[in-house]
Design a protein around this motif. Structure first.
Motif, short mmCIF file in Angstrom:
data_model
loop_
_atom_site.label_atom_id
_atom_site.label_comp_id
_atom_site.label_asym_id
_atom_site.label_seq_id
_atom_site.Cartn_x
_atom_site.Cartn_y
_atom_site.Cartn_z
N SER A 55 7.89 -23.26 10.56
CA SER A 55 8.95 -24.21 10.89
C SER A 55 10.13 -24.08 9.91
O SER A 55 11.23 -24.53 10.19
CB SER A 55 8.41 -25.63 10.87
OG SER A 55 8.07 -25.99 9.54
N LYS A 56 9.88 -23.44 8.78
CA LYS A 56 10.95 -23.28 7.79
C LYS A 56 11.56 -21.89 7.78
O LYS A 56 12.53 -21.62 7.07
CB LYS A 56 10.40 -23.55 6.37
CG LYS A 56 9.83 -24.93 6.17
CD LYS A 56 10.82 -25.79 5.42
CE LYS A 56 10.33 -27.16 4.99
NZ LYS A 56 9.30 -27.77 5.81
N TRP A 57 10.97 -20.98 8.56
CA TRP A 57 11.41 -19.58 8.48
C TRP A 57 12.89 -19.40 8.75
O TRP A 57 13.57 -18.67 8.04
CB TRP A 57 10.60 -18.73 9.47
CG TRP A 57 9.19 -18.46 9.04
CD1 TRP A 57 8.62 -18.79 7.84
CD2 TRP A 57 8.18 -17.83 9.81
NE1 TRP A 57 7.32 -18.38 7.82
CE2 TRP A 57 7.01 -17.80 9.01
CE3 TRP A 57 8.14 -17.26 11.10
CZ2 TRP A 57 5.81 -17.24 9.46
CZ3 TRP A 57 6.95 -16.71 11.55
CH2 TRP A 57 5.80 -16.70 10.73
N VAL A 58 13.38 -20.04 9.78
CA VAL A 58 14.79 -19.85 10.14
C VAL A 58 15.68 -20.35 9.02
O VAL A 58 16.60 -19.66 8.57
CB VAL A 58 15.13 -20.55 11.47
CG1 VAL A 58 16.63 -20.47 11.75
CG2 VAL A 58 14.36 -19.93 12.62
N GLU A 59 15.39 -21.54 8.55
CA GLU A 59 16.20 -22.15 7.50
C GLU A 59 16.20 -21.32 6.23
O GLU A 59 17.22 -21.10 5.60
CB GLU A 59 15.64 -23.55 7.23
CG GLU A 59 16.34 -24.29 6.09
CD GLU A 59 15.47 -25.46 5.58
OE1 GLU A 59 14.58 -25.91 6.33
OE2 GLU A 59 15.70 -25.90 4.44
N LEU A 60 15.03 -20.82 5.87
CA LEU A 60 14.89 -20.14 4.58
C LEU A 60 15.24 -18.66 4.62
O LEU A 60 15.77 -18.12 3.66
CB LEU A 60 13.45 -20.28 4.08
CG LEU A 60 13.00 -21.68 3.71
CD1 LEU A 60 11.51 -21.68 3.37
CD2 LEU A 60 13.79 -22.22 2.53
N TYR A 61 14.90 -17.98 5.72
CA TYR A 61 14.95 -16.52 5.68
C TYR A 61 15.81 -15.85 6.73
O TYR A 61 16.06 -14.65 6.64
CB TYR A 61 13.52 -15.95 5.85
CG TYR A 61 12.50 -16.57 4.93
CD1 TYR A 61 11.36 -17.19 5.46
CD2 TYR A 61 12.65 -16.55 3.56
CE1 TYR A 61 10.41 -17.75 4.64
CE2 TYR A 61 11.70 -17.11 2.72
CZ TYR A 61 10.59 -17.72 3.27
OH TYR A 61 9.65 -18.29 2.46
N SER A 62 16.24 -16.59 7.75
CA SER A 62 16.86 -15.88 8.88
C SER A 62 18.15 -15.15 8.50
O SER A 62 18.39 -14.04 8.96
CB SER A 62 17.11 -16.83 10.06
OG SER A 62 18.02 -17.84 9.68
N ASP A 63 18.96 -15.75 7.63
CA ASP A 63 20.19 -15.05 7.22
C ASP A 63 19.87 -13.79 6.45
O ASP A 63 20.49 -12.74 6.65
CB ASP A 63 21.07 -15.97 6.35
CG ASP A 63 21.78 -17.03 7.17
OD1 ASP A 63 22.05 -18.11 6.61
OD2 ASP A 63 22.06 -16.78 8.36
N TYR A 64 18.92 -13.89 5.56
CA TYR A 64 18.54 -12.73 4.77
C TYR A 64 18.01 -11.62 5.67
O TYR A 64 18.39 -10.45 5.54
CB TYR A 64 17.48 -13.13 3.74
CG TYR A 64 17.01 -11.96 2.92
CD1 TYR A 64 15.85 -11.25 3.26
CD2 TYR A 64 17.74 -11.52 1.81
CE1 TYR A 64 15.44 -10.16 2.53
CE2 TYR A 64 17.33 -10.43 1.07
CZ TYR A 64 16.17 -9.76 1.43
OH TYR A 64 15.77 -8.66 0.71
#
Lengths: 197, 92
Positions: free
Chosen positions: A14-23
């Motif tokens: 549930s946090k993947w997009v917030e934490l890693y998607s830009d990277y």
């Protein structure tokens, strides 16, 4: 930004997009140089990761684990992009100049007269601009698909060339030839399109 | 396969193609003593390959800076779509 649970064996999709998607998006973008494709790769990465949740043992951080999945997706892309039965050095791009373009086979491999490096110091150049980086991106886009990734990984991570070879499934001599030709091409492209020499 | 014959550089055939090759290779892998000597001697006498070497270093720096400057981000819409996808595929 909340802390990741990277000292536990659990993932938190549930946090993947917030934490890693830009990277992850940047990671993919610089290897494929295509916006839409990069986004698709990130999407494929997340989907594959969700399927593989059971395999996560916590040895690597959540981010590292996702990146490794993304890397595999990118490699799959390269494999599809290079047409069947071509050797790593004869990739599907007809725009990559051959050695003969740069060097005269007859004259002991010296520079051809029209490809000799010119003096960059004669022009005033501000390389630190958005326009320059756009030109750099365009020159990168001219490289054959697989070369982009090899080039990027090699420069960015001060590559352990063995690691890059492993990831791209190249012999070390193939790797050096790719880097050599990519550098020749990039240098010529920048000289022509940015310095306009 | 087109390429460079490894370890077969002879001083009397060593040219710009070989020199630029070793310049690139030398960034990441240790060159042998004879490779270093052949390359250095060639650079002394060939200003084009000297230019290639310094421009090559410049390109490396610019490329790394390019990455540092990047502000590529996914749009909020795209992020929302991804989150939705994750939610849908997490339900098992």
């Amino acid at each position: 930004m909340e802390k990741t649970l990277n000292n536990q064996n659990s993932l938190d999709p549930s946090k993947w997009v917030e934490l890693y998607s830009d990277y992850l998006y940047r990671f993919a973008y610089y290897r494929v140089n295509n916006d839409e494709l990069a986004q698709d790769l990130v999407q494929d990465c997340f989907l594959a990761a969700l399927k593989a949740v059971e395999t996560y043992k916590g040895q690597a951080s959540e981010k590292t684990w996702l990146v490794s999945i993304l890397k595999n997706k990118i490699i799959d892309h390269y494999k599809k992009a290079s047409t069947r039965n071509e050797s790593p050095l004869q990739l599907s791009s007809y725009t990559a100049p051959s050695y003969d373009y740069f060097f005269d086979k007859e004259a002991k491999g010296h520079w051809q007269s029209d490809t000799k490096p010119k003096d960059w110091a004669v022009t005033e150049n501000n390389f630190d601009t958005k326009e320059f980086y756009k030109t750099l991106e365009n020159c990168l886009a001219e490289l054959p698909e697989k070369w982009k990734g090899v080039f990027t990984m090699s420069l960015l991570h001060d590559a352990d060339s063995k690691l890059v070879c492993k990831e791209f499934d190249l012999s070390s001599s193939n790797f050096w030839v790719i880097m050599h030709r990519a550098k020749l091409q990039m240098r010529a492209c920048l000289e022509k399109h940015w310095l306009k020499l | 396969m087109e390429g460079i014959k490894e370890h077969k550089h002879k001083w009397y055939t060593f040219g710009c193609k070989d020199a630029t090759y070793l310049t690139v290779k030398g960034e990441n892998a240790p060159l042998s003593l004879s490779e270093k000597m052949l390359l250095n001697f060639h650079l002394i006498i060939c200003k084009y390959c000297r230019r290639f070497a310094s421009q090559n270093r410049q390109i490396n720096q610019l490329f790394r800076a390019f990455y540092g400057k990047s502000d590529l981000k996914l749009s909020p819409n795209k992020k929302e779509a991804l989150n939705q996808l994750i939610t849908e595929n997490s339900k098992k």
